[in-house]
Design an enzyme around this catalytic site. Structure first.
Site, PDB file in Angstrom:
ATOM      1  N   VAL A  82       0.848  -1.191   0.000  1.00 16.10           N
ATOM      2  CA  VAL A  82       0.000   0.000   0.000  1.00 16.10           C
ATOM      3  C   VAL A  82       0.886   1.244   0.000  1.00 16.10           C
ATOM      4  CG1 VAL A  82      -1.762   1.307   1.243  1.00 16.10           C
ATOM      5  CG2 VAL A  82      -1.854  -1.203   1.200  1.00 16.10           C
ATOM      6  N   LYS A  83       0.590   2.139  -0.925  1.00  9.72           N
ATOM      7  CA  LYS A  83       1.395   3.349  -1.090  1.00  9.72           C
ATOM      8  C   LYS A  83       0.657   4.532  -0.461  1.00  9.72           C
ATOM      9  CE  LYS A  83       4.092   5.202  -4.998  1.00  9.72           C
ATOM     10  NZ  LYS A  83       4.129   5.200  -6.482  1.00  9.72           N
ATOM     11  N   VAL A  84       1.361   5.266   0.399  1.00  8.45           N
ATOM     12  CA  VAL A  84       0.747   6.411   1.083  1.00  8.45           C
ATOM     13  C   VAL A  84       1.661   7.628   0.936  1.00  8.45           C
ATOM     14  CG1 VAL A  84      -0.408   4.914   2.761  1.00  8.45           C
ATOM     15  CG2 VAL A  84       1.824   5.914   3.327  1.00  8.45           C
TER      16      VAL A  84
END
Length: 217
Positions: A82-84
């Site tokens: 997951v990219k934040v």
């Protein structure tokens, strides 16, 4: 150094994976929009093509909604990272997801201090943008060197994922510094094969072979 490709084009991903060079994939909202396809559909297809980490980015800006989006993303496949964004809410999300066993790629890093924060929040990957850094009058490679030094000082497990790679020199310098991963568009990765002496050498060998009149088949 691990090689990730920065694209949402599944044809390019499949072609590069067949070379044995590809260790993972990064995507972002801009790349998905360019594909013209369903976001979740594209991510699921990429995850089937490449067994390594596939970064899929949340689009919310607040922690609570990021967490809800992340729950959808990490159900797509086990290899989703997951990219934040590197914001307070992004790092809160990173901490929560990392504590729960999910790999997180913290993106849009432009300073070593930001990279330090991401490592402390448990990020699996930090994505410093060297090309954009260069575009704004800073030295992207100096940023990578600073992050490498800090991470080595404290034995952080966070991997340095060099992003916004524009040309082969970015790849070379990142490797010399000791970055863990680089992600680049397909065209940049393919350009690494090119060298005028290789091309001349092949042309010479083929010309000499033709003179023999022989065939291997």
């Amino acid at each position: 150094m691990k090689f990730f490709v920065d694209t949402a084009d599944t044809k390019d991903i499949a072609e590069l994976y067949e070379t044995g060079l590809l260790d993972g994939v990064t995507t972002n909202p801009s790349l998905i929009a360019k594909s013209g396809r369903s976001f979740l559909e594209v991510v699921a297809e990429i995850c089937k093509l490449v067994p390594g980490p596939v970064s899929a980015e949340v689009v919310a800006l607040d922690h609570a909604t990021m967490m809800r989006e992340a729950e959808v993303l990490r159900k797509i496949a086990d290899n989703v990272a997951v990219k934040v964004p590197l914001t307070i809410d992004g790092l809160k999300t990173c901490k929560a997801l990392s504590d729960d066993g999910t790999k997180v790629n913290v993106t849009l890093c432009f300073s070593a201090n930001q990279a330090l924060l991401a490592a402390k929040a448990g990020a699996a990957f930090i994505s410093p943008f060297v090309g954009r850094h260069d575009d704004n009058g800073f030295d992207g490679m100096e940023l990578i060197a600073d992050i490498r030094l800090i991470y080595d000082n404290y034995a952080f497990d966070t991997e340095i994922l060099v992003a916004s790679v524009r040309h082969p020199v970015h790849v070379l310098e990142s490797a010399k510094i000791g970055a863990d991963v680089m992600t680049a568009p397909p065209a940049v990765i393919k350009s690494l094969f090119n060298h005028v002496l290789t091309e001349k050498g092949i042309a010479g060998f083929m010309a000499d072979w033709a003179k023999t009149g022989q065939s291997i088949l």
